[in-house]
Design a protein around this motif. Structure first.
Motif, short mmCIF file in Angstrom:
data_model
loop_
_atom_site.label_atom_id
_atom_site.label_comp_id
_atom_site.label_asym_id
_atom_site.label_seq_id
_atom_site.Cartn_x
_atom_site.Cartn_y
_atom_site.Cartn_z
N ASN A 107 0.81 -1.21 0.00
CA ASN A 107 0.00 0.00 0.00
C ASN A 107 0.84 1.25 0.00
O ASN A 107 0.55 2.22 -0.70
CB ASN A 107 -0.88 0.02 1.26
CG ASN A 107 -2.25 -0.51 0.94
OD1 ASN A 107 -2.84 -0.15 -0.07
ND2 ASN A 107 -2.75 -1.39 1.79
N LEU A 132 -3.96 6.19 -7.59
CA LEU A 132 -5.24 6.50 -6.94
C LEU A 132 -5.64 5.30 -6.09
O LEU A 132 -5.69 4.18 -6.59
CB LEU A 132 -6.31 6.75 -8.01
CG LEU A 132 -7.74 6.97 -7.51
CD1 LEU A 132 -7.85 8.27 -6.70
CD2 LEU A 132 -8.74 6.98 -8.66
N ARG A 133 -5.86 5.51 -4.84
CA ARG A 133 -6.23 4.40 -3.96
C ARG A 133 -7.72 4.36 -3.76
O ARG A 133 -8.40 5.38 -3.79
CB ARG A 133 -5.50 4.53 -2.60
CG ARG A 133 -4.01 4.63 -2.71
CD ARG A 133 -3.38 3.48 -3.48
NE ARG A 133 -3.36 2.25 -2.69
CZ ARG A 133 -3.48 1.03 -3.22
NH1 ARG A 133 -3.66 0.90 -4.53
NH2 ARG A 133 -3.44 -0.03 -2.47
N ARG A 134 -8.24 3.15 -3.53
CA ARG A 134 -9.68 3.00 -3.29
C ARG A 134 -10.07 3.66 -1.97
O ARG A 134 -9.32 3.54 -0.99
CB ARG A 134 -10.03 1.52 -3.19
CG ARG A 134 -10.11 0.86 -4.51
CD ARG A 134 -10.76 -0.48 -4.38
NE ARG A 134 -9.85 -1.40 -3.67
CZ ARG A 134 -10.11 -2.71 -3.51
NH1 ARG A 134 -11.23 -3.21 -3.97
NH2 ARG A 134 -9.26 -3.48 -2.89
N TYR A 160 2.27 1.79 -3.53
CA TYR A 160 1.24 2.36 -4.43
C TYR A 160 1.08 3.85 -4.15
O TYR A 160 1.02 4.68 -5.06
CB TYR A 160 -0.10 1.66 -4.21
CG TYR A 160 -0.28 0.40 -5.05
CD1 TYR A 160 -0.19 0.44 -6.44
CD2 TYR A 160 -0.59 -0.82 -4.44
CE1 TYR A 160 -0.39 -0.71 -7.20
CE2 TYR A 160 -0.80 -1.97 -5.20
CZ TYR A 160 -0.68 -1.92 -6.57
OH TYR A 160 -0.87 -3.04 -7.32
N GLN A 161 0.96 4.14 -2.88
CA GLN A 161 0.77 5.51 -2.44
C GLN A 161 1.92 6.40 -2.91
O GLN A 161 1.72 7.45 -3.51
CB GLN A 161 0.74 5.47 -0.91
CG GLN A 161 0.15 6.64 -0.25
CD GLN A 161 -1.35 6.45 -0.04
OE1 GLN A 161 -1.99 5.62 -0.69
NE2 GLN A 161 -1.92 7.24 0.82
#
Ligand code: TYM
Length: 342
Positions: free
Chosen positions: A331, A340-342, A334-335
């Protein structure tokens, strides 16, 4: 606690090289470190393999970890493909890994030369990125491996540093995890003895699962008579006495070193015990020591394999613990990389 991760491929039989170079040393680490030991099934498909055998040898390798003394109440033991984050992080890392770095990998060069270009899947080239992912997901401090993995470890460090530089400095919301940077830069832990166990039939090449002749290696599960036979037929020389440090006697050095590690003796003790032995006497001594060391492991292995429910449980629990930590790192990556995170 500092973290340790390592793994073995479930291809063929686990041999004495895997044991002395890696697994045996993991056992000593599980008390003082937070440890993650996985069976790297996703790595096992990088060369042509036998699909029906894969799940069997994955179970068998897990049982060997336990039989060798890895304790599921201390270490997380799991199957790589059960923790999805490994493949996912690999993709993210691969965008920052120059092809040139992978082309330089000795194992890639050797394996692809043997297989021939048309038979080499892309995964054989990108394999070290998956290995980097295995390690970086857990923010590992130390990676206990045999000498043949040092180049892959160096690559892992380079990938970690590069991704840290590219994305770690940006302002992004860190969701827990440890340390200031995106990835901890890990270090290899190479054992002082046993890091490179050599073939029984050629003291200049390493003991390996892929060598065509089974005579070249001792497998952890070899029955007594097979061990007797392999040592009886292993390569020796015609020098008098036995010695560690004569470069013209690689087989002698290798067999003495194996004897030293499995008996837990010091080099000096082995020298004074064996220097005047002839090959016949030493071979018997070594064979007995090997059988004595491996028999309890084999007995535990049979016990573990006779209770599939137990093994399933260990692997389920291990994957659960590993996923929790792996997901935090994933996470964060990705960040940091701007998704774009859910
Ligand atoms: P693998 O499956 O080839 O070998 C497993 C471990 O055994 C060591 N080893 C040896 N040590 C001494 N003498 C030998 N002759 C010998 N042959 C093998 C290896 O160095 C290794 O430690 N890519 C790795 C598996 C892997 C991994 C990881 C390891 C995948 N992801 C993350 C650590 C961390 C491999 O193919 O090992």
């Amino acid at each position: 606690k500092k973290r340790v991760v390592s793994g073995v491929q479930p291809t063929g039989m686990v041999h004495l090289g895997n044991y002395l170079g890696a697994i045996k040393n993991w056992v000593a680490l599980q008390d003082s470190y937070e440890t993650f030991f996985f069976i790297v099934d996703l790595h096992a498909i990088t060369l042509p393999y036998d699909a029906p055998e894969l799940s069997k040898s994955t179970r068998s390798t897990a049982a060997i970890y336990l039989a060798c003394g890895i304790d599921s109440s201390k270490a997380s033991i799991f199957v790589q493909s059960h923790v999805r984050a490994h493949v996912e992080l690999m993709w993210l890392l691969s965008s920052s890994t120059p092809i040139g770095w992978l082309n330089r990998m000795i194992q890639f060069k050797e394996k692809s030369r043997k297989a021939g270009d048309e038979n080499v899947g892309v995964a054989l080239l990108t394999y070290p990125v998956l290995m980097a992912s295995d390690i970086l997901l857990y923010q590992s401090d130390l990676v206990p491996v045999g000498e043949d993995q040092t180049q892959h470890l160096e690559l892992t460090r380079e990938i970690a540093e590069r991704v840290n530089n590219l994305y770690g400095g940006r302002k992004w919301k860190k969701l827990g995890g440890r340390g200031g940077s995106l990835f901890k830069v890990p270090e290899a832990l190479i054992p002082p003895a046993g890091a490179r166990v050599m073939s029984l039939t050629d003291g200049l090449s390493k003991m390996s699962k892929s060598a065509p002749s089974d005579q070249s290696r001792i497998n952890l599960l070899d029955p007594k008579d097979v061990i007797v036979n392999k040592i009886k037929r292993c390569k020796t020389d015609s020098f008098p006495g036995l010695e560690f440090d004569n470069p013209e006697r690689p087989e002698c050095r290798n067999l003495l070193a194996i004897y030293q590690i499995i008996t837990g003796k010091t080099k000096e003790e082995v020298v004074s015990e064996c220097q005047d032995m002839n090959w016949g006497t030493f071979k018997t001594t070594l064979t007995d020591a090997l059988i004595e060391h491996l028999q309890p492991i084999q007995a535990r292995y049979e016990e573990i394999m006779s209770d599939p429910g137990y093994l399933d449980n260990v692997l389920l629990e291990g994957a659960g613990k590993a996923s929790e930590i792996a997901d935090i790192t994933l996470n964060n990556v990705y960040q940091a990389m701007g998704f774009l995170r859910r």
